[in-house]
Design a protein around this motif. Structure first.
Motif, short mmCIF file in Angstrom:
data_model
loop_
_atom_site.label_atom_id
_atom_site.label_comp_id
_atom_site.label_asym_id
_atom_site.label_seq_id
_atom_site.Cartn_x
_atom_site.Cartn_y
_atom_site.Cartn_z
N ILE A 7 1.10 -1.86 -0.52
CA ILE A 7 -0.14 -0.12 -0.31
C ILE A 7 1.19 1.09 -0.19
O ILE A 7 1.91 1.19 0.79
N ARG A 8 0.03 2.36 -0.11
CA ARG A 8 1.34 3.59 -0.45
C ARG A 8 0.10 4.70 0.36
O ARG A 8 -0.77 5.05 0.40
N PHE A 9 1.22 5.44 1.58
CA PHE A 9 0.86 6.98 1.29
C PHE A 9 1.83 7.60 0.44
O PHE A 9 2.52 7.98 0.65
N ALA A 10 0.45 8.53 -0.18
CA ALA A 10 1.37 9.78 -1.28
C ALA A 10 0.54 10.79 -0.77
O ALA A 10 0.13 11.46 -1.67
N PRO A 11 1.79 11.91 -0.21
CA PRO A 11 1.46 12.63 -0.07
C PRO A 11 2.43 13.99 -0.90
O PRO A 11 2.72 13.85 -1.86
N SER A 12 1.31 15.06 -1.06
CA SER A 12 2.10 15.68 -2.26
C SER A 12 2.94 16.81 -1.49
O SER A 12 2.07 17.71 -0.51
N PRO A 13 3.75 17.62 -1.58
CA PRO A 13 5.18 18.19 -1.01
C PRO A 13 4.68 19.61 -1.25
O PRO A 13 5.69 20.18 -1.62
N ILE A 43 6.70 9.63 -2.02
CA ILE A 43 6.35 11.58 -1.94
C ILE A 43 6.39 12.06 -3.68
O ILE A 43 6.71 11.87 -4.01
N GLU A 44 5.21 13.01 -3.29
CA GLU A 44 4.35 13.23 -5.00
C GLU A 44 4.80 14.54 -4.95
O GLU A 44 3.93 15.58 -5.41
N ASP A 45 6.09 14.74 -5.76
CA ASP A 45 6.29 15.90 -5.78
C ASP A 45 6.58 16.98 -7.13
O ASP A 45 7.55 17.22 -8.11
N THR A 179 2.33 15.07 -15.18
CA THR A 179 0.96 15.16 -14.80
C THR A 179 0.56 13.82 -13.31
O THR A 179 1.69 13.02 -13.14
N TYR A 180 0.25 14.35 -11.94
CA TYR A 180 0.00 13.54 -11.18
C TYR A 180 -0.71 12.29 -12.10
O TYR A 180 -0.65 10.96 -11.41
N GLN A 181 -1.56 12.03 -12.74
CA GLN A 181 -2.36 10.70 -13.25
C GLN A 181 -1.28 10.32 -13.79
O GLN A 181 -1.34 8.87 -13.79
N CYS A 183 2.59 9.74 -13.08
CA CYS A 183 3.17 9.48 -12.01
C CYS A 183 2.41 8.56 -10.92
O CYS A 183 3.24 7.72 -11.31
N VAL A 184 1.04 8.69 -11.32
CA VAL A 184 0.46 8.25 -10.04
C VAL A 184 0.07 6.82 -10.48
O VAL A 184 0.64 5.68 -10.19
N CYS A 185 -0.26 6.60 -11.95
CA CYS A 185 -0.63 5.07 -13.24
C CYS A 185 0.46 4.88 -13.31
O CYS A 185 1.49 3.07 -12.55
N VAL A 197 -5.67 3.26 -0.83
CA VAL A 197 -6.08 3.79 0.55
C VAL A 197 -5.67 5.13 0.48
O VAL A 197 -5.00 5.74 0.00
N ARG A 198 -7.03 6.09 -0.07
CA ARG A 198 -7.58 7.27 0.08
C ARG A 198 -8.28 8.58 -0.11
O ARG A 198 -9.42 7.85 0.25
N GLY A 199 -8.32 9.63 0.30
CA GLY A 199 -9.63 10.82 0.93
C GLY A 199 -10.71 10.45 -0.70
O GLY A 199 -9.95 10.32 -2.02
N ASP A 201 -12.02 12.76 -1.81
CA ASP A 201 -11.51 14.21 -2.24
C ASP A 201 -10.96 13.39 -4.37
O ASP A 201 -11.17 14.43 -5.13
N ILE A 202 -10.49 12.16 -3.85
CA ILE A 202 -9.64 11.81 -5.66
C ILE A 202 -10.33 11.25 -6.01
O ILE A 202 -9.97 10.35 -7.35
N ILE A 203 -11.53 10.49 -5.58
CA ILE A 203 -12.45 9.36 -6.06
C ILE A 203 -12.77 9.53 -7.44
O ILE A 203 -12.58 8.43 -9.16
N1 GLU Z 1 -0.79 13.21 -3.70
C1 GLU Z 1 -1.88 13.06 -3.78
C2 GLU Z 1 -2.60 14.32 -2.51
O1 GLU Z 1 -1.59 14.08 -1.62
C3 GLU Z 1 -2.46 11.76 -3.51
C4 GLU Z 1 -2.46 10.59 -4.14
C5 GLU Z 1 -3.31 9.65 -4.24
O2 GLU Z 1 -3.71 8.57 -3.03
O3 GLU Z 1 -3.28 8.78 -5.29
O4 GLU Z 1 -3.63 14.16 -2.65
#
Ligand code: GLU
Ligand code: ZN
Length: 301
Positions: A7-13, A43-45, A179-181, A183-185, A197-199, A201-203
């Protein structure tokens, strides 16, 4: 120790960690406990304009201070070669095109979805690619007009068509950042992520990420560990902390950071209690130890 998945925890700095991140981390650590998962801090920079070195270091320090210790870590700025290689494969497969539309044009010329997103109608697909590439442009992914059926562990079945949610979406922005899309994929596939597992807001991104991930497996397998077959991860989108009237937290409330609380003398247990209280898990704002806080959420999964 043998894990059953990752699993990942993926915050944007783009700021310091706040209560919303704490709730997300609690869910990630709870899912990891429930399903016996390796926890990867990513870390999603990818957005270089909004990233600050101090926030990157801050994320590491604040997580450690709270007691969230991941098993591994990566940072997107060090993975540019992988994204470039993936992008080259997409380009070679004819799945991308440059878009020169300005923000103003995008707003004026395209409809919006129920959720308020611009649905790009593909105007620049018809432009001469050489002319367009010479102008300021982003690079878009050609989405297929088809329904993606997927399951959220908490919220049930979704049936969504990215062509009607957003249309062809950017993989590289005008500044040349992936972009986010994209990089994340790439990362979720390449790093072997089995649980996302994430909020909530990104659904809205989920269907388009499934579409792009399936394509990446077809055209970009063999780059790093990107597999040939897309095995869908488990998706769980967790509720967000809302203010007492039920509205999303304001920018100002979200700007209030863990770091400020730490400097003001609060203990991690107090912050966890406050977050669990605000998220409706406990009736009173008592202090709670990390292990117990995670346990509370495990019980709801
Ligand atoms: N980096 C994204 C954020 O902080 C989360 C990305 C994800 O979990 O897919 O909102
Ligand atoms: Zn365009």
């Amino acid at each position: 120790m043998d894990f059953s998945g990752k699993i990942r925890f993926a915050p944007s700095p783009t700021g310091y960690l706040h209560e919303g991140h704490l709730l997300s981390a609690l869910y990630v650590w709870a899912a990891a406990r429930k399903w016996n998962l390796h926890i990867h801090l990513r870390i999603e920079d990818h957005d270089r304009g909004r990233t600050r070195e101090a926030y990157i270091q801050g994320i590491r320090e604040d997580l450690a201070w709270m007691g969230f210790i991941p098993h591994s870590e990566s940072i997107q700025s060090e993975r540019q070669d992988i994204y470039r290689a993936v992008m080259e494969r997409l380009d070679a497969a004819g799945l991308t095109y440059p878009c020169t539309c300005s923000r103003k044009q995008l707003e004026a010329e395209n409809p919006r979805s129920e959720t308020g997103e611009i649905i790009y109608q593909g105007k620049c697909q018809a432009l001469d690619i050489h002319q367009a590439s010479a102008l300021p442009h982003n690079t878009r992914f050609k989405v297929t007009d088809k329904l993606i059926n997927w399951q959220d562990y908490r919220l049930g079945a979704f049936s969504e068509n990215p062509a009607r949610q957003c249309g062809d979406f950017p993989l590289m922005d005008r500044e040349g950042c992936y972009t986010y899309q994209l990089c994340v994929c790439t990362d979720d596939l390449e790093q072997g992520i089995t649980h996302i597992v994430r909020g909530e807001d990104i659904i809205n991104s989920t269907a388009r990420q499934i579409a792009l991930s399936e394509t990446l497996c077809q055209v970009a397998s063999g780059i790093g560990h990107i597999p040939r077959e897309h095995v869908r991860p488990l998706y769980l989108h967790h509720p967000l902390i809302v203010d007492p009237s039920g509205k999303k937290l304001s920018k100002r409330e979200l700007a209030h950071s863990i770091r400020q609380d730490k400097e003001a003398g609060y203990r991690p247990e107090e912050l966890l209690g406050r977050v669990l209280f605000k998220a409706g898990f406990i009736p009173k704002q008592d202090s709670i130890a990390l292990e117990d806080a995670i346990g509370r959420i495990v019980n709801t999964l």
